[in-house]
Design an enzyme around this catalytic site. Structure first.
Site, mmCIF file in Angstrom:
data_model
loop_
_atom_site.group_PDB
_atom_site.id
_atom_site.type_symbol
_atom_site.label_atom_id
_atom_site.label_comp_id
_atom_site.label_asym_id
_atom_site.label_seq_id
_atom_site.Cartn_x
_atom_site.Cartn_y
_atom_site.Cartn_z
ATOM 1 N N HIS A 99 3.228 18.385 46.575
ATOM 2 C CA HIS A 99 3.063 18.048 47.987
ATOM 3 C C HIS A 99 4.185 17.139 48.490
ATOM 4 O O HIS A 99 4.363 16.999 49.701
ATOM 5 C CB HIS A 99 1.679 17.454 48.259
ATOM 6 C CG HIS A 99 1.487 16.039 47.797
ATOM 7 N ND1 HIS A 99 0.777 15.714 46.673
ATOM 8 C CD2 HIS A 99 1.886 14.866 48.324
ATOM 9 C CE1 HIS A 99 0.740 14.394 46.524
ATOM 10 N NE2 HIS A 99 1.420 13.855 47.520
ATOM 11 N N ASP A 130 -0.299 20.581 41.558
ATOM 12 C CA ASP A 130 0.405 19.601 42.381
ATOM 13 C C ASP A 130 1.562 18.949 41.632
ATOM 14 O O ASP A 130 1.746 17.733 41.669
ATOM 15 C CB ASP A 130 -0.535 18.537 42.935
ATOM 16 C CG ASP A 130 0.038 17.871 44.188
ATOM 17 O OD1 ASP A 130 1.181 18.199 44.567
ATOM 18 O OD2 ASP A 130 -0.642 17.015 44.774
ATOM 19 N N SER A 213 3.381 8.875 45.689
ATOM 20 C CA SER A 213 3.211 10.201 45.097
ATOM 21 C C SER A 213 4.432 10.594 44.275
ATOM 22 O O SER A 213 5.563 10.527 44.752
ATOM 23 C CB SER A 213 3.015 11.255 46.185
ATOM 24 O OG SER A 213 1.676 11.359 46.551
#
Length: 361
Positions: A99, A130, A213
């Site tokens: 992402h 992911d 992230s």
């Protein structure tokens, strides 16, 4: 669990949402301002003297880990968002979240320790877990590959540090503990997530925020034990983040996916179970989720081989009631390809059961 984009306040119950920890490239604006009266005995003096020494030793450990690992952490500018990454090898491969890269193919990457940004290009992305790998066109001076730890050795209570670029603040470090292991969580797509359901995640109390992230969750042996990916949110409290509830993809899965992408340019063996169907959530007469309707079930897929057809509604997988696509994905996340599972489904007005040998995602 679902996923949204920003962290939420915690109640004393299971959080409802999870958010991918990317940050808007324009997001970072900071505001500051944001005993007895007798003499101590010898044992008391000894205890008092030992406390600062222990604190100093722990501080030294933290600083050593930061010196060892921060040169392996980068900030990734994906034009529409900011994220983090971890240098995977000496050939310039960097692992991050799918992402973070989104649909883009090229990125600007800067070392967390500073210096000029360099261009990186996408090798491959695997949204189902992911994870993604990008490759730097040149290696900035001072960058070095990270050391990845043993996921099976991660346990509750271990001290960990999270390193990345929260809100674009490159090279930021926070500390906490491993709060739990073996979590299965699902991220939604509305907040920029991939919709992945991920098993065996590491839950941590270390503060992780948008921009973390793809960064590093690190133990005191300077080993990366996970990639921070999600933070818990609660829609009933406005959809903000729940402080101290974050999740990281375990190092073992990171290595499994990254090694395949680097070797083959794609994931060739996910190790993840699947029914090999296309499905959708269906509602009952009271508009409550009541199962997963099969939209497509190829004859050569796991469900198709077991006799499931379009129109069948799956209501139970093994010992787990299935009410939504998310609950089906979470049930499958704990299983392996080749496992045999009894599946309950409704065809017309009849409830039936069949044994399915699970396929691979």
């Amino acid at each position: 669990m679902d996923v949204s984009r920003a962290p939420a306040r915690a109640r004393a119950r299971t959080p409802r949402l999870l958010l991918p920890l990317t940050a808007s490239v324009c997001a970072a604006a900071l505001v500051g301002g944001c005993s007895s009266g007798g003499a101590a005995t010898a044992p008391e003096r000894s205890t008092q003297a030992a406390a600062p020494l222990s604190a100093n030793e722990l501080q030294d450990d933290y600083q050593a880990v930061i010196r060892n690992v921060l040169p392996s952490v980068v900030q990734i500018d994906a034009s529409a968002s900011l994220g983090s990454g971890v240098v995977y090898d000496d050939k310039g491969h960097v692992v991050t979240n799918a992402h973070v890269v989104g649909q883009e193919k090229t990125f600007k990457v800067a070392a967390a320790t500073g210096g000029q940004a360099v261009t990186a290009r996408l090798v491959s992305s695997y949204p189902e877990q992911d994870l993604a790998v990008i490759k730097l066109e040149s290696l900035p001076q001072g960058l070095k590959p990270a050391k990845f730890g043993d996921s099976s050795a991660v346990d509750m209570g271990q001290i960990v540090l999270a390193m990345g670029s929260p809100l674009g603040l490159s090279g930021s470090v926070t500390q906490g503990i491993v709060s739990a292991t073996g979590r299965t969580v699902s991220e939604g797509q509305n907040g920029g997530g991939t919709g992945a359901t991920i098993a065996n995640m590491v839950q941590t109390s270390a503060a992780i925020n948008p921009g973390n992230s793809g960064g590093a969750l690190v133990n005191l042996d300077s080993q990366v034990i996970g990639i921070p990916t999600l933070a818990a949110t609660d829609p009933e409290l406005g959809g903000g983040s729940a402080p101290g509830i974050g999740f990281a993809i375990p190092a073992s899965m990171v290595r499994t996916i990254a090694d395949q992408i680097i070797k083959d340019g794609k994931v060739t063996d996910s190790g993840r179970a699947a029914l090999n169907i296309t499905g959708r959530t269906v509602l009952d007469d009271n508009y409550n989720p009541a199962g997963v309707a099969v939209v497509e079930a190829p004859a050569d897929g796991a469900a198709g081989k077991a006799g499931l057809k379009p129109g069948d509604v799956i209501t139970r997988l093994g010992d787990t009631d299935i009410t939504t696509i998310t609950s089906l994905a979470e049930a499958l996340a704990s299983m392996k390809p080749g496992d045999k599972v009894t599946t309950t489904y409704v065809r017309g007005t009849k409830t039936q059961k069949t044994e399915i040998t699970l396929g691979e995602m």
